[in-house]
Design a protein around this motif. Sequence first.
Motif, PDB file in Angstrom:
ATOM      1  N   ASP A 347       0.843  -1.190   0.000  1.00  0.00           N
ATOM      2  CA  ASP A 347       0.000   0.000   0.000  1.00  0.00           C
ATOM      3  C   ASP A 347       0.878   1.240   0.000  1.00  0.00           C
ATOM      4  O   ASP A 347       1.786   1.376   0.835  1.00  0.00           O
ATOM      5  N   THR A 350       0.368   3.463   3.551  1.00  0.00           N
ATOM      6  CA  THR A 350       0.832   2.958   4.847  1.00  0.00           C
ATOM      7  C   THR A 350       2.088   2.106   4.758  1.00  0.00           C
ATOM      8  O   THR A 350       2.729   1.863   5.773  1.00  0.00           O
ATOM      9  N   ASP A 399      -5.708  10.450   5.835  1.00  0.00           N
ATOM     10  CA  ASP A 399      -4.532   9.682   5.411  1.00  0.00           C
ATOM     11  C   ASP A 399      -3.455   9.682   6.492  1.00  0.00           C
ATOM     12  O   ASP A 399      -2.820   8.654   6.755  1.00  0.00           O
ATOM     13  N   LEU A 402      -4.492   7.279   9.133  1.00  0.00           N
ATOM     14  CA  LEU A 402      -4.295   5.884   8.722  1.00  0.00           C
ATOM     15  C   LEU A 402      -2.842   5.462   8.845  1.00  0.00           C
ATOM     16  O   LEU A 402      -2.540   4.316   9.214  1.00  0.00           O
ATOM     17  N   ARG A 403      -1.927   6.375   8.541  1.00  0.00           N
ATOM     18  CA  ARG A 403      -0.504   6.043   8.684  1.00  0.00           C
ATOM     19  C   ARG A 403      -0.154   5.774  10.144  1.00  0.00           C
ATOM     20  O   ARG A 403       0.586   4.830  10.455  1.00  0.00           O
ATOM     21  N   GLN A 404      -0.671   6.579  11.040  1.00  0.00           N
ATOM     22  CA  GLN A 404      -0.394   6.363  12.464  1.00  0.00           C
ATOM     23  C   GLN A 404      -1.026   5.060  12.958  1.00  0.00           C
ATOM     24  O   GLN A 404      -0.418   4.321  13.737  1.00  0.00           O
ATOM     25  N   SER A 406      -1.657   2.369  11.160  1.00  0.00           N
ATOM     26  CA  SER A 406      -0.899   1.238  10.619  1.00  0.00           C
ATOM     27  C   SER A 406       0.387   1.015  11.410  1.00  0.00           C
ATOM     28  O   SER A 406       0.792  -0.134  11.635  1.00  0.00           O
ATOM     29  N   GLU A 407       1.038   2.095  11.831  1.00  0.00           N
ATOM     30  CA  GLU A 407       2.263   1.948  12.615  1.00  0.00           C
ATOM     31  C   GLU A 407       1.968   1.275  13.953  1.00  0.00           C
ATOM     32  O   GLU A 407       2.732   0.418  14.410  1.00  0.00           O
ATOM     33  N   ARG A 421      -3.316  -3.690   4.470  1.00  0.00           N
ATOM     34  CA  ARG A 421      -4.452  -2.773   4.393  1.00  0.00           C
ATOM     35  C   ARG A 421      -5.402  -3.259   3.309  1.00  0.00           C
ATOM     36  O   ARG A 421      -5.008  -3.412   2.152  1.00  0.00           O
TER      37      ARG A 421
END
Length: 868
Positions: A347, A350, A399, A402-404, A406-407, A421
């Motif tokens: 993805d 992410t 967005d 979502l990055r945070q 995923s981490e 994802r």
Amino acid sequence: MKPLRTNLAELHSRRTDLVAALGLAESGTSVDASWISGTLVHIARLWPLVLLGKLCVVALLHMPFYEADNVARAVALSAMLLVDGVAIMAPRGTRFQRLRPHHQKWLMLPMVLLSGLSFSLMLGTSLAADSQNVLAAEMAVALMAVSICGDRRLLGVSYFCGLLIASILHGGDFAQIGLTISCIAVMLVAALRQANADMNRAIAFHQRDLRAQRSDRLLQEYEQSGRGWFWETDRHGCIVYISDTLLRTLDLRGEALIGRPITQIVRPGDRQDGDGERTLGFHLSVRTGFSEIAVRAAMAKDERWWSISGQPVFNEFGQFQGFRGSGTDLTEMRRSQAEVTRLAQYDSLTGLANRVQMMRSLEQAVAGKRGQPRDCTLMMLDLDRFKIVNDTLGHPAGDALLRQVSERIQRVVGDKGLVGRQGGDEFKILLPGRPDKIMLDHLARAIITDVSQPYLVEGTAVVIGVSIGISFCPQDGVTAEELIRNADLALYAAKGDGRGVYRFYSPEMHADAEDRRQLEEDLRKALVENRLHLVYQPVVSSKTEQITGYEALLRWQHPARGAISPTLFIPIAEESGLIGPIGEWVLRTACREAAQWAEDVRVAVNVSPIQFANHSLPSIVMNALAASGLAPHRLELEITESVFLNDDDGTDTMFARLKGIGVRLALDDFGTGYSSLGYLKKAPFDKIKIDQSFVRGAAIKGSPNSAIIKAIVSLAEALGMDTTAEGAETQDELALIRNLGCSHIQGFVYGRPMLPADVLIQQQGHGGIAMPQGFQSSRLERKTMLRTVAVHHDGHVYTGRIRNISPTGAQVEGLWNVPEGTLFAIELGDNQTVNAIARWSRDDRLGVEFTEPVNLTDLHAKPRSLAS
């Protein structure tokens, strides 16, 4: 063997020197005289045959050379031998070779002329009477000389000129002179045509030379550009030439590679051309050509890839001399291909595995040997309240969130499995091996806890949640599609149980999913066919018991199922996008019906967070007020704390626009949300509604709820706001609420929700005064929860929902017309089942008494639905 470029340079140098010696310009317009030097060598080598031919003619004609009267013939013979000897030996001399080509030409032409002259004189002197024999002999030797000279017609003309002069001097007849002149004419024409041909050939040679020079320059520029390089090996495979471009790339000097096997500059076996493609070493060993073999550099400081092509080189005798070839740098292309591959499998937002990669990994995980599926676990994750963030803060903020997320998920899972994802706000986790429910329980709880912690997105504090559905292979499916579908069903069950939880798949979830789908379809039809209706629950002043307003509550009477609880269909409306049109219908209907009430009675309407995020909400409110004629101050909008999850300028603007209309604002379910108290100092609320979870059981001795209610009341009074205590059911709770200073009370103690016609009757019959009713004292502590349970009875399993629970009993929704005294087995959770007896039943609600007390600390209470 000399390097390729050295050979090309030497050839070019020879051509340049030759053109300069002949005095030709680069334009190619001058006559090419390069044939002169070749002719001289040709004559020097083959002119002895001419001399031998002359001597044979003399012998055949029986010429007496030593007779006294033949002195002239002897002199002619001696002159012929002398001239022919000079013609033979002169080109071999050092001084002659040092002469320029045009000097050599003017020196050799007289020699050839004198040779023909002396031979003709000698024959004419001895055979004057036999002119035919003389003519035949002269022509035979002349043709021999011309044939020896090849296409050098100028020398042939010179020889025939010698014959002509000899014939004139000797007094030859007319036939002999005429034949010689005709031969000279033919030779002159041939010489002119040859000169023209030589000129054209010289031009062609010059143009070819220019092309060779241009090609050489292009090769040099190609090397210098760094796009490619050239190499050459000897017959043993050792490098004899390699481009400076490659040396600079490897940060080496030429001496470091010259003499080393070319296979040492690549890593053996590193090729990406697929199975069956022959390696570089194989081609070199069998001496066959190869093209674009991908290899990896062995001496580069960083990873570099090359594409190498080469052809074997053989000399004129067919002997193998080595390889010559070229190479190009594939590093950037490889990196681009790797990036394309990464984008195709991961993805871009992410960095997690994308849908395609997760599907491929899942298919590989379930595909066992000999058709037997392998053990693995699939977890489906869906973020709660993420759509609100996207709608209020915008997609860039979504967005970033979502990055945070995923981490955090990746950090919790670690190396236990593969995180991917699915798309939007959905994630997958693939765990290989035999499932361990204890480990999965800890993992799911850790993910929910970690994801639910606050985030900081663009300077704004954001709180979301996550729900998880889990399926196992092979218990819940033996294909990737089955696992995904069943994990998705478990995820829907988790969302239906209040969100922020995890659920394992069970077969009955198929029926639940089909039931939800059918309910969504029926709800759409009900909205179109106007089958929804409102009921109103009174809000009473704690001091005067005067009814100050009613809260509008949505109800749905299903044609086949009967009354459907809002706790069931409101979440479906939110997920399906129907909450917007349903909320607008509720607002218009409530305003229209409230316009018929007394002037001092207000109507309260619940506004979902999705409606609040809609920028057109103020316009919808104004249209509803204008169409009904209701005064703005009589409309009270109840808003939950969820709207502050994304507290930003948009939230403040919406509050200001609504207050500008003149409506009242109430903070609903206070104390059960996720926000801090900071918003109370800036949000223009007129009322705080204390959640029923604090009211129920507050009158029981030792309950801390009374202190919480007192603190909320004090806070509201300090801020100049009214308070409404929800869920009051007993007389002692009513008395406590009054003593604690709440300004308004709402609950069953003052009546259940009623139809619009009953509201008019209540206002007319009692003068707007509400009379308390219900039990005198509170029961044991109950927990407010919304949980789907399995109810077992007589071999059948029914699906119900627990709304309130105490150590001795509970209220169950979803079961109709249950006779009193019916014995049930209720599955409250994992490995926790309790027997219960039905004590009362009204509509779809059922009161049960547990046969044994239940420890409430083992249960996880769920917050009441914001839309109920």
